[in-house]
Scaffold this motif. Sequence first.
Motif, short mmCIF file in Angstrom:
data_model
loop_
_atom_site.label_atom_id
_atom_site.label_comp_id
_atom_site.label_asym_id
_atom_site.label_seq_id
_atom_site.Cartn_x
_atom_site.Cartn_y
_atom_site.Cartn_z
N HIS A 45 -8.13 4.48 11.73
CA HIS A 45 -9.42 3.72 11.43
C HIS A 45 -9.39 2.46 11.98
CE1 HIS A 45 -9.29 7.11 8.50
NE2 HIS A 45 -10.52 7.29 8.42
N VAL A 46 -8.50 1.85 11.78
CA VAL A 46 -8.29 0.34 12.20
C VAL A 46 -8.50 0.25 13.67
CG1 VAL A 46 -6.82 -1.88 12.29
CG2 VAL A 46 -7.04 -0.68 10.23
N TRP A 97 0.78 -1.04 -0.04
CA TRP A 97 -0.17 -0.17 -0.04
C TRP A 97 1.01 1.13 -0.01
CZ3 TRP A 97 -5.30 0.55 -0.11
CH2 TRP A 97 -5.89 1.72 0.23
N PHE A 156 0.06 1.53 4.55
CA PHE A 156 -1.44 1.18 4.90
C PHE A 156 -1.59 1.79 6.58
CE2 PHE A 156 -4.39 -1.55 7.24
CZ PHE A 156 -5.42 -1.40 6.45
N TRP A 157 -0.63 1.62 7.34
CA TRP A 157 -0.94 2.15 8.74
C TRP A 157 -1.06 3.62 8.69
CZ3 TRP A 157 -3.16 -1.34 11.42
CH2 TRP A 157 -2.79 -2.56 11.21
N SER A 158 -0.35 4.26 8.23
CA SER A 158 -0.41 5.73 8.15
C SER A 158 -1.42 6.34 7.65
CB SER A 158 0.91 6.32 7.49
OG SER A 158 0.96 6.10 6.13
N ASP A 159 -2.10 5.69 6.62
CA ASP A 159 -3.31 6.10 5.89
C ASP A 159 -4.52 5.59 6.79
OD1 ASP A 159 -1.98 7.22 4.20
OD2 ASP A 159 -2.35 6.07 2.47
N TRP A 160 -4.48 4.37 7.48
CA TRP A 160 -5.62 3.75 7.84
C TRP A 160 -5.73 3.46 9.26
CZ3 TRP A 160 -9.98 4.19 5.14
CH2 TRP A 160 -9.90 4.37 3.77
N ASN A 164 3.89 7.33 2.19
CA ASN A 164 2.72 6.56 3.17
C ASN A 164 2.71 5.07 2.99
OD1 ASN A 164 1.94 6.94 0.17
ND2 ASN A 164 0.13 6.33 1.02
#
Length: 298
Positions: A276-277, A9, A269-273, A267
């Motif tokens: 939210h997770v 990602w 996955f963890w920086s973007d989501w 970026n």
Amino acid sequence: MFPLKAFYWGQKGARDNFALQVRNIVEAGYRSLGETPVVIGECGIPMDMNNGESFETDRWDWQTKMMDAMLTALERSLVGFTLWNYNPDNDDHTGDDWNGENFSWFSQKRALPSSWLDHNQTSPTLDNGGRILRAVVRPYPAKTAGIPLRFDYEMNTGEFTFEWAVPEETTESNKSVDANRASRASVHDPPRTGLPPLKTNKTEIFLPSQLAHGRKVLVRGLKNEDKYTYDEVHQTLTIATHDNAPGTVHRIMVSVDPPPKPAFIVNDFWSDWGLHVFTAAAFVVSFIVFLVLSYVPY
């Protein structure tokens, strides 16, 4: 394969995915042919991606990110490559005038007339007409007093790490260790015996003035009595190591102060989501706890 290991990602994912693919190719070559120099030919990024949007906006964000991801992958695998391409006749309409391609990081449309240029080697006008140069013009080890083990450059901060080893003596025990290295065919752990002794203690690294001009070059990781000099005119960082006993590993971290302005965010996955997770996980856990407590008799 664990499914999440196949999931990439963002820009970090693009770098890691490219790096894994290139490394797999290189290491397959080592397993087949032995420790043989590898050159990747004609690799580049199309400037007309997204239906030529950048020709109208003159913003090259996606091309910069793609070029960075590709070059990061090649650098991590410690291979040579021919970057495609520089074409002095490139324009937006005909591109490179070959096979419908538009890969040149130089654009005639964006260049000054030749008569306006200062042809002195250090003149910044020579870069006029270039695009995505921050991604293209990068540090690299030009001459290594030893065996390169690892190189990693972050264009957004101007920092890079370089690690290399002094060849080992060709003893029976070292040859046995090297046989295991050869069987693994790892980019970052190559054979270290059977090589001629060093003739110099100096490692030369191309450090572009585009990155270093007006900034202080900082080198960390030097051992006692190691020295370094930076010649901006020749764009060369020279590291003179004192301890060059067989098998010695050197590792330096180079940066500039002040650092350049980031070109983009790296970026994943963890920086973007990640938030939210975490929020969803907290809600699910809270709901489960609520259900459990609701059915527990008092």
